[in-house]
Design a protein around this motif. Structure first.
Motif: not given
Length: 546
Positions: A405-411, A416-425
């Protein structure tokens, strides 16, 4: 009026009635109060989803007949109106999506740390939902104060020296913001004679040049009040300490509170000072410069933070700064990506605040400080163990889950890809570098490159800080033990991270909704016609507006 129209007031009435009713129960009946509060929050979520689907169908010309609720059956601009469109419905869903995990997390132990937790939580939801639905500035002030009053109690919930100190600072700053709110509203009313947002958008065009300066002064003072809440530099000194001191579930729901200021600024900027108005573009350069300064300050704070709580607090500032920068650039394509980013970053930060308590539960007091000392001077004991071939340990299952979970929050925070933070940026940066959507090859202005560089740099700062903290916490723990984590505490974090996964998988439909939201915000005549043309129940025909 049909049932869907009556649902517009439900996100306000449900928490109001529930919060008031819970005050009648003795504090020893905590289980009953918890079940009632949870049922209310789930009901709000169900209503928010219904309104979300409803707004997606009626946004546009049909909004005048269905998307406006006249309180007391008084026509605008004399009565108070509630308005649901794509943007307000989106914020309602986001609020309730955060509220359910935060409340479930609190049921493990935090709701027993003080009195009236569940009532305060419901009143906070009432203030948030009312602020997103209201179409009147004075009513916005009322809901703003309800939200703040509840947040004062929730921030102080659990007592403790640091929490009380940060809470008193938080109260003082927000009382000053409320005073500025009143001053700004008074100036605007003195010039235009109305506080209804739709009517204000119409009357702004008729304000003479001799009074326009006073109108813009009032709008500027009102903007400062919301920029304090949004956390724009240099008005954000209060935010990291307050969010760090709050209990984990309270900080989790507080993640949406800074977005109230963002929401109001976006709404009024496009509605009252949008294209075609005499004061078109008023304040956009301030938002752009202030947003860039906030990103810079937040990124530096993220890098400098040794405690995870402060890292999360400064991450809120990076999120707010990115949103303010996007609004200040005044581009529809950038706004579309920014709305996606708003949802993704808010879900991530809320999950991170709750995850921090679980992670730090297995650490010794002062572990972060000792870790910094070890980085600077080394650890002789550790070197001796390495020479002897020891020092390895088996990671328990709990720590493995927390680590994932910590790694997912960091990504997500780093984008970073492929999660939603990357899509938004990626959506925001693509719109900045290619504003014409491939139809033009005009050179990109220099300031755009600076914005792109700063957004990427803020993501790199988050990556460095999260990697450093992750190594200290999971790979180089100082005599730490596996924390005792309940399912009721782990489930909320997983729920929020799962929501970001859904955003990633459904990025196409979500981005189309955000694009439609941006188009609706730009087509201000739909909103104005909806409010000014809404008919009272039982009226024989369309209302005659003054």
């Amino acid at each position: 009026m049909n049932l869907a129209q009556h649902l517009i007031i439900a996100p306000i009435l449900i928490p109001l009635v529930t919060g008031a009713a819970l005050l009648l129960f003795d504090e020893r009946q905590r289980t009953l109060k918890a079940m009632i509060g949870l049922a209310s929050t789930i009901a709000i979520f169900a209503v928010a989803i219904a309104l979300f689907r409803f707004a997606d169908r009626i946004d546009g010309p049909d909004m005048a007949q269905q998307g406006v609720y006249l309180l007391g059956n008084w026509a605008a601009p004399f009565g108070i109106v509630l308005v649901v469109d794509r943007l307000s419905a989106l914020m309602l869903v986001l609020t309730s999506t955060l509220a359910i995990p935060a409340l479930i997390f609190a049921l493990a132990r935090w709701h027993t740390a003080g009195v009236h937790f569940h009532s305060l939580f419901q009143f906070l939801l009432m203030g948030l939902n009312g602020a997103f639905l209201t179409g009147d500035l004075f009513n916005l002030f009322v809901f703003f104060e309800v939200m703040l009053a509840a947040s004062y109690g929730l921030l102080l919930h659990g007592s403790g020296l640091l929490r009380v100190k940060a809470g008193l600072h938080y109260i003082a700053v927000n009382l000053a913001a409320a005073l500025l709110f009143l001053i700004g509203v008074s100036l605007i009313y003195g010039v235009t004679g109305t506080l209804n947002m739709a009517d204000l958008a119409v009357r702004v065009a008729t304000v003479g040049a001799e009074q326009r300066m006073l109108l813009e002064a009032g709008a500027g003072i009102l903007g400062v009040a919301f920029l304090i809440k949004a956390g724009m530099w240099p008005l954000n000194f209060w935010l990291p300490p307050a969010y760090t001191a709050a209990s984990a579930p309270v900080a989790g729901i507080f993640a949406i509170m800074s977005k109230v200021g963002i929401y109001v600024i976006l709404r009024l900027t496009l509605l009252v000072f949008g294209e075609g108005t005499p004061s078109s573009g008023f304040g956009l350069h301030v938002l752009l410069i202030g947003g860039l300064a906030t990103i810079t300050f937040g990124a530096i704070g993220v890098l400098a933070s040794q405690a995870l709580g402060r890292l999360a607090g400064f991450s809120v500032l990076v999120s707010s700064g990115t949103m303010l920068t996007a609004i200040g650039m005044g581009s529809g394509g950038i706004t579309t990506g920014a709305l996606f980013y708003l949802v993704s970053s808010t879900l991530t930060i809320s999950a991170f605040f709750m995850l921090i308590e679980l992670v730090e539960r297995g650490q010794d007091a002062g572990a972060s400080v000792l870790a910094v000392t070890m980085e600077a001077y080394g650890d002789a004991d550790a070197e001796d163990e390495e020479e002897e071939g020891g020092g390895g340990f088996a990671m328990p299952g709990t720590m493995a889950m927390l680590g994932i979970c910590f790694a997912a929050c960091g990504i997500l925070l780093a984008g970073l890809p492929p999660l939603s933070g990357f899509v938004a940026k990626f959506a925001m940066l693509s719109a900045m570098l290619n504003p014409a959507g491939g139809e033009s090859v005009a050179p990109v202005p220099a300031y755009i490159w600076f914005v792109v560089f700063l957004i990427i740099l803020s993501g790199l700062s988050a990556l460095i800080a999260m990697t450093r903290s992750g190594i200290r916490t999971f790979w180089a723990s100082l005599e730490g033990t596996a924390p005792r984590v309940l399912v009721i505490e782990m489930a909320p974090v997983l729920m929020l991270l799962f929501a970001t996964m859904v955003l990633t998988v459904q990025a196409g439909p979500v981005m189309r909704y955000m694009d439609a939201t941006t188009e609706a915000l730009s087509a201000t005549h739909h909103y104005i016609d909806a409010v000014t043309g809404a008919r009272r129940v039982g009226a024989p025909g369309p209302e005659v507006q003054p």
